[in-house]
Design an enzyme around this catalytic site. Structure first.
Site, PDB file in Angstrom:
ATOM      1  N   GLU A   1       0.857  -1.195   0.000  1.00  0.00           N
ATOM      2  CA  GLU A   1       0.000   0.000   0.000  1.00  0.00           C
ATOM      3  C   GLU A   1       0.890   1.241   0.000  1.00  0.00           C
ATOM      4  O   GLU A   1       1.612   1.499   0.967  1.00  0.00           O
ATOM      5  CB  GLU A   1      -0.909  -0.019   1.238  1.00  0.00           C
ATOM      6  CG  GLU A   1      -1.830   1.184   1.322  1.00  0.00           C
ATOM      7  CD  GLU A   1      -2.650   1.206   2.611  1.00  0.00           C
ATOM      8  OE1 GLU A   1      -2.997   0.115   3.146  1.00  0.00           O
ATOM      9  OE2 GLU A   1      -2.941   2.309   3.101  1.00  0.00           O
TER      10      GLU A   1
ATOM     11  N   ARG B   1       0.818  10.491   0.928  1.00  0.00           N
ATOM     12  CA  ARG B   1       1.072  11.461   2.004  1.00  0.00           C
ATOM     13  C   ARG B   1       2.262  12.358   1.712  1.00  0.00           C
ATOM     14  O   ARG B   1       2.659  13.139   2.563  1.00  0.00           O
ATOM     15  CB  ARG B   1       1.326  10.727   3.326  1.00  0.00           C
ATOM     16  CG  ARG B   1       0.121   9.970   3.818  1.00  0.00           C
ATOM     17  CD  ARG B   1       0.382   9.399   5.198  1.00  0.00           C
ATOM     18  NE  ARG B   1      -0.491   8.276   5.427  1.00  0.00           N
ATOM     19  CZ  ARG B   1      -0.332   7.381   6.385  1.00  0.00           C
ATOM     20  NH1 ARG B   1       0.685   7.475   7.210  1.00  0.00           N
ATOM     21  NH2 ARG B   1      -1.178   6.393   6.516  1.00  0.00           N
TER      22      ARG B   1
ATOM     23  N   THR C   1      -4.390   6.062   2.052  1.00  0.00           N
ATOM     24  CA  THR C   1      -4.631   7.456   2.437  1.00  0.00           C
ATOM     25  C   THR C   1      -5.284   8.219   1.277  1.00  0.00           C
ATOM     26  O   THR C   1      -4.934   9.371   0.982  1.00  0.00           O
ATOM     27  CB  THR C   1      -3.336   8.165   2.917  1.00  0.00           C
ATOM     28  OG1 THR C   1      -2.567   7.252   3.713  1.00  0.00           O
ATOM     29  CG2 THR C   1      -3.667   9.368   3.793  1.00  0.00           C
TER      30      THR C   1
ATOM     31  N   LYS D   1     -11.285  -1.649   5.919  1.00  0.00           N
ATOM     32  CA  LYS D   1     -10.183  -1.315   6.820  1.00  0.00           C
ATOM     33  C   LYS D   1     -10.782  -0.969   8.183  1.00  0.00           C
ATOM     34  O   LYS D   1     -11.872  -0.379   8.254  1.00  0.00           O
ATOM     35  CB  LYS D   1      -9.435  -0.125   6.229  1.00  0.00           C
ATOM     36  CG  LYS D   1      -8.395   0.523   7.109  1.00  0.00           C
ATOM     37  CD  LYS D   1      -7.595   1.528   6.288  1.00  0.00           C
ATOM     38  CE  LYS D   1      -6.825   2.466   7.191  1.00  0.00           C
ATOM     39  NZ  LYS D   1      -5.487   2.768   6.686  1.00  0.00           N
TER      40      LYS D   1
HETATM   41  C1  3PG Z   1      -2.634   3.747   7.936  1.00  0.00           C
HETATM   42  O1  3PG Z   1      -2.584   4.577   7.059  1.00  0.00           O
HETATM   43  O2  3PG Z   1      -3.220   2.675   7.810  1.00  0.00           O
HETATM   44  C2  3PG Z   1      -1.959   4.030   9.240  1.00  0.00           C
HETATM   45  O3  3PG Z   1      -1.114   5.129   9.168  1.00  0.00           O
HETATM   46  C3  3PG Z   1      -1.198   2.859   9.743  1.00  0.00           C
HETATM   47  O4  3PG Z   1      -0.880   3.069  11.064  1.00  0.00           O
HETATM   48  P1  3PG Z   1       0.542   2.716  11.635  1.00  0.00           P
HETATM   49  O5  3PG Z   1       1.486   3.750  11.101  1.00  0.00           O
HETATM   50  O6  3PG Z   1       0.368   2.803  13.124  1.00  0.00           O
HETATM   51  O7  3PG Z   1       0.936   1.344  11.190  1.00  0.00           O
END
Ligand code: 3PG
Length: 212
Positions: A41, A45, A69, A129
């Site tokens: 994934e 960002r 995201t 999710k």
């Molecule tokens: C996401 O986008 O799914 C989260 O940022 C994941 O969270 P993590 O950085 O705590 O793994």
């Protein structure tokens, strides 16, 4: 069953790739694939996330690469245009869901409550999710939700790591766990891709052992 689903059934771990340099994104993905994690994934960002996504889809075709995201319909369209084969959002937006569905792409919007889950259910979604997993109730919340929404599978992310992976994968409704713990920024900044492969292969083995 789609290639994405069958890969997640056998190795239920989805690493996040966050990069500004397409070369770094490609090297990180190759390191993850070498460790046995093929579903990637790429989170949108950074200013250069879409270029990173495109570079991975072109240069690492053995990976199944999606965009994460994804907040808006415009981003969803851009992600599709840059080669994403699945879409992940932190929350639930009808426009993003419908656009991904129109293109025939798996879409996993984030949900954290029964109301959001029911909304997603009525968009026809059965794979979601669960975010932010550790703060939204963790494995216990997933057990409670899956006792009601019996045909829904979940991808918990947000605070999942090696020490909690087993607790999540012990919930039958969990399809896979995602997270950034698999792509430590300090190792990647140091060019230590062997460390990424090691983390990936340990997570892949742990997940496969827990599921077998
Ligand atoms: C996401 O986008 O799914 C989260 O940022 C994941 O969270 P993590 O950085 O705590 O793994």
């Amino acid at each position: 069953m789609s290639n994405l689903m069958s890969l997640l059934e056998s190795t239920p771990v989805v690493p996040l790739v966050q990069a500004t340099d397409p070369d770094v994104a490609v090297k990180t993905t190759r390191a993850l694939v070498a460790g046995g994690l093929k579903v990637i994934e790429v989170v949108l960002r950074t200013d250069n996330s879409l270029a990173c996504l495109k570079a991975i889809t072109e240069q690492v075709p053995e990976a199944i690469t999606g965009a994460g995201t994804v907040l808006t319909e415009a981003q969803c369209q851009q992600a599709i245009d840059h080669g994403a084969t699945f879409i992940v959002s932190p929350g639930l937006t009808e426009g993003v869901v419908k656009l991904a569905q129109k293109h025939g792409l798996p879409i996993l919007p984030g949900i954290a409550t029964a109301t959001e889950l029911q909304q997603a259910y009525n968009y026809g979604l059965r794979t979601l999710k669960f975010f932010p997993a550790s703060l939204a109730g963790g494995p216990k919340m997933l057990k409670a939700m899956s006792s009601v929404f019996r045909d829904v599978r979940f991808m918990p992310t947000g605070g999942v790591n090696t020490s909690t992976l087993g607790d999540y994968l012990a919930v039958p409704a969990v399809l896979a766990c995602g997270g950034s713990w698999l792509t430590p920024a300090d190792e990647i900044a140091a060019g230590n891709y062997d460390a990424v492969t090691k983390i990936a292969s340990e997570a892949a083995k742990l997940a496969q052992d827990l599921r077998s």
